[in-house]
Scaffold this motif. Structure first.
Motif, PDB file in Angstrom:
ATOM      1  N   GLY A 171       0.818  -1.205   0.000  1.00 54.13           N
ATOM      2  CA  GLY A 171       0.000   0.000   0.000  1.00 54.13           C
ATOM      3  C   GLY A 171       0.844   1.243   0.000  1.00 54.13           C
ATOM      4  N   GLY A 172       2.147   1.083  -0.021  1.00 51.80           N
ATOM      5  CA  GLY A 172       3.070   2.200  -0.164  1.00 51.80           C
ATOM      6  C   GLY A 172       2.975   3.221   0.930  1.00 51.80           C
ATOM      7  N   GLY A 173       2.396   4.360   0.589  1.00 52.23           N
ATOM      8  CA  GLY A 173       2.347   5.489   1.499  1.00 52.23           C
ATOM      9  C   GLY A 173       1.523   5.239   2.745  1.00 52.23           C
ATOM     10  N   PHE A 174       0.549   4.353   2.657  1.00 55.13           N
ATOM     11  CA  PHE A 174      -0.301   4.090   3.823  1.00 55.13           C
ATOM     12  C   PHE A 174       0.516   3.558   4.997  1.00 55.13           C
ATOM     13  CE2 PHE A 174      -2.884   1.118   6.320  1.00 55.13           C
ATOM     14  CZ  PHE A 174      -3.809   2.019   6.823  1.00 55.13           C
ATOM     15  N   ILE A 175       1.428   2.668   4.720  1.00 64.11           N
ATOM     16  CA  ILE A 175       2.237   2.094   5.802  1.00 64.11           C
ATOM     17  C   ILE A 175       3.146   3.148   6.405  1.00 64.11           C
ATOM     18  CG2 ILE A 175       4.079   0.444   6.309  1.00 64.11           C
ATOM     19  CD1 ILE A 175       2.742  -1.463   4.359  1.00 64.11           C
ATOM     20  N   ILE A 176       3.723   3.998   5.569  1.00 64.52           N
ATOM     21  CA  ILE A 176       4.597   5.052   6.071  1.00 64.52           C
ATOM     22  C   ILE A 176       3.808   6.025   6.928  1.00 64.52           C
ATOM     23  CG2 ILE A 176       6.066   6.991   5.379  1.00 64.52           C
ATOM     24  CD1 ILE A 176       6.858   5.264   2.932  1.00 64.52           C
ATOM     25  N   ILE A 177       2.639   6.417   6.472  1.00 68.83           N
ATOM     26  CA  ILE A 177       1.795   7.330   7.250  1.00 68.83           C
ATOM     27  C   ILE A 177       1.374   6.675   8.557  1.00 68.83           C
ATOM     28  CG2 ILE A 177      -0.465   8.477   7.282  1.00 68.83           C
ATOM     29  CD1 ILE A 177      -0.053   8.999   4.276  1.00 68.83           C
ATOM     30  N   PHE A 178       1.012   5.399   8.509  1.00 66.46           N
ATOM     31  CA  PHE A 178       0.627   4.662   9.710  1.00 66.46           C
ATOM     32  C   PHE A 178       1.778   4.628  10.713  1.00 66.46           C
ATOM     33  CE2 PHE A 178       0.070   0.646  12.058  1.00 66.46           C
ATOM     34  CZ  PHE A 178      -1.173   0.899  12.607  1.00 66.46           C
ATOM     35  N   LEU A 179       2.989   4.386  10.250  1.00 56.58           N
ATOM     36  CA  LEU A 179       4.154   4.372  11.138  1.00 56.58           C
ATOM     37  C   LEU A 179       4.430   5.748  11.728  1.00 56.58           C
ATOM     38  CD1 LEU A 179       6.610   2.038   9.227  1.00 56.58           C
ATOM     39  CD2 LEU A 179       5.455   1.570  11.386  1.00 56.58           C
ATOM     40  N   LEU A 180       4.298   6.793  10.924  1.00 57.33           N
ATOM     41  CA  LEU A 180       4.529   8.145  11.429  1.00 57.33           C
ATOM     42  C   LEU A 180       3.520   8.514  12.515  1.00 57.33           C
ATOM     43  CD1 LEU A 180       5.436  10.145   8.203  1.00 57.33           C
ATOM     44  CD2 LEU A 180       6.947   9.502  10.083  1.00 57.33           C
ATOM     45  N   PHE A 181       2.243   8.203  12.283  1.00 57.51           N
ATOM     46  CA  PHE A 181       1.239   8.486  13.305  1.00 57.51           C
ATOM     47  C   PHE A 181       1.480   7.658  14.555  1.00 57.51           C
ATOM     48  CE2 PHE A 181      -1.567  10.287   9.898  1.00 57.51           C
ATOM     49  CZ  PHE A 181      -1.703  11.540  10.490  1.00 57.51           C
ATOM     50  N   GLY A 182       1.905   6.428  14.390  1.00 59.74           N
ATOM     51  CA  GLY A 182       2.214   5.583  15.541  1.00 59.74           C
ATOM     52  C   GLY A 182       3.361   6.126  16.362  1.00 59.74           C
ATOM     53  N   ILE A 183       4.396   6.599  15.683  1.00 61.24           N
ATOM     54  CA  ILE A 183       5.548   7.172  16.387  1.00 61.24           C
ATOM     55  C   ILE A 183       5.149   8.462  17.083  1.00 61.24           C
ATOM     56  CG2 ILE A 183       7.802   8.252  16.017  1.00 61.24           C
ATOM     57  CD1 ILE A 183       8.244   6.125  13.797  1.00 61.24           C
ATOM     58  N   LEU A 184       4.379   9.317  16.418  1.00 67.56           N
ATOM     59  CA  LEU A 184       3.928  10.567  17.040  1.00 67.56           C
ATOM     60  C   LEU A 184       3.045  10.297  18.256  1.00 67.56           C
ATOM     61  CD1 LEU A 184       3.173  12.770  13.925  1.00 67.56           C
ATOM     62  CD2 LEU A 184       5.052  13.018  15.542  1.00 67.56           C
ATOM     63  N   TYR A 185       2.175   9.292  18.145  1.00 65.23           N
ATOM     64  CA  TYR A 185       1.316   8.955  19.279  1.00 65.23           C
ATOM     65  C   TYR A 185       2.145   8.427  20.446  1.00 65.23           C
ATOM     66  CZ  TYR A 185      -2.157   6.808  22.215  1.00 65.23           C
ATOM     67  OH  TYR A 185      -2.925   6.467  23.296  1.00 65.23           O
ATOM     68  N   ALA A 186       3.156   7.612  20.171  1.00 58.88           N
ATOM     69  CA  ALA A 186       4.012   7.090  21.236  1.00 58.88           C
ATOM     70  C   ALA A 186       4.763   8.218  21.933  1.00 58.88           C
ATOM     71  CB  ALA A 186       4.993   6.065  20.668  1.00 58.88           C
ATOM     72  N   ILE A 187       5.239   9.181  21.164  1.00 57.27           N
ATOM     73  CA  ILE A 187       5.931  10.330  21.760  1.00 57.27           C
ATOM     74  C   ILE A 187       4.969  11.131  22.630  1.00 57.27           C
ATOM     75  CG2 ILE A 187       7.019  12.549  21.197  1.00 57.27           C
ATOM     76  CD1 ILE A 187       8.258  11.117  18.752  1.00 57.27           C
ATOM     77  N   LEU A 188       3.759  11.353  22.147  1.00 56.18           N
ATOM     78  CA  LEU A 188       2.747  12.079  22.931  1.00 56.18           C
ATOM     79  C   LEU A 188       2.423  11.332  24.220  1.00 56.18           C
ATOM     80  CD1 LEU A 188       0.637  14.385  23.146  1.00 56.18           C
ATOM     81  CD2 LEU A 188      -0.938  12.866  21.953  1.00 56.18           C
ATOM     82  N   TRP A 189       2.276  10.008  24.139  1.00 59.53           N
ATOM     83  CA  TRP A 189       1.946   9.196  25.302  1.00 59.53           C
ATOM     84  C   TRP A 189       3.066   9.258  26.341  1.00 59.53           C
ATOM     85  CZ3 TRP A 189       3.322   4.956  28.178  1.00 59.53           C
ATOM     86  CH2 TRP A 189       2.311   4.354  28.922  1.00 59.53           C
ATOM     87  N   ALA A 228      -7.182   4.067  28.792  1.00 65.66           N
ATOM     88  CA  ALA A 228      -7.842   4.764  27.685  1.00 65.66           C
ATOM     89  C   ALA A 228      -6.783   5.088  26.637  1.00 65.66           C
ATOM     90  CB  ALA A 228      -8.532   6.022  28.182  1.00 65.66           C
ATOM     91  N   GLN A 229      -6.230   4.050  26.040  1.00 67.90           N
ATOM     92  CA  GLN A 229      -5.094   4.205  25.134  1.00 67.90           C
ATOM     93  C   GLN A 229      -5.358   5.197  24.007  1.00 67.90           C
ATOM     94  OE1 GLN A 229      -1.911   2.869  24.947  1.00 67.90           O
ATOM     95  NE2 GLN A 229      -2.223   2.287  27.060  1.00 67.90           N
ATOM     96  N   GLY A 230      -6.499   5.128  23.409  1.00 68.82           N
ATOM     97  CA  GLY A 230      -6.757   5.971  22.251  1.00 68.82           C
ATOM     98  C   GLY A 230      -6.897   7.444  22.569  1.00 68.82           C
ATOM     99  N   ILE A 231      -7.603   7.746  23.653  1.00 69.55           N
ATOM    100  CA  ILE A 231      -7.894   9.150  23.947  1.00 69.55           C
ATOM    101  C   ILE A 231      -7.264   9.639  25.248  1.00 69.55           C
ATOM    102  CG2 ILE A 231     -10.045   9.129  22.644  1.00 69.55           C
ATOM    103  CD1 ILE A 231     -11.496   8.919  25.343  1.00 69.55           C
ATOM    104  N   GLY A 232      -6.597   8.779  25.978  1.00 72.69           N
ATOM    105  CA  GLY A 232      -6.022   9.149  27.274  1.00 72.69           C
ATOM    106  C   GLY A 232      -5.094  10.351  27.233  1.00 72.69           C
TER     107      GLY A 232
END
Length: 77
Positions: free
Chosen positions: A10-28, A56-60
């Protein structure tokens, strides 16, 4: 080899998914460190915010950033 694998998945989808995951981990992690280092008006609030962050992993972290700042003690110099 890896690039063709990413494009087939899916190309860009995986990269975007990884970027959002990394940003969420940093925020958490930021929220968790901020909770641990802060003083609250009610001593039990620290435990409550940690439990909210864990269960509340998603919205905590978002809830903490919006509502948590009002429960901290403020120091006046």
């Amino acid at each position: 080899m890896t690039l063709s694998f990413i494009q087939n998945m899916g190309g860009g989808f995986i990269i975007i998914f990884l970027l959002f995951g990394i940003l969420y981990a940093i925020l958490w992690i930021y929220c968790l460190v901020d909770i641990i280092r802060s003083e609250f008006k009610d001593p039990n609030m620290k435990i409550i915010w940690i439990v909210i962050l864990l269960f509340a992993q998603g919205i905590g972290p978002i809830v903490y950033l919006v509502l948590g700042k009002g429960t901290k003690t403020t120091y006046s110099s």
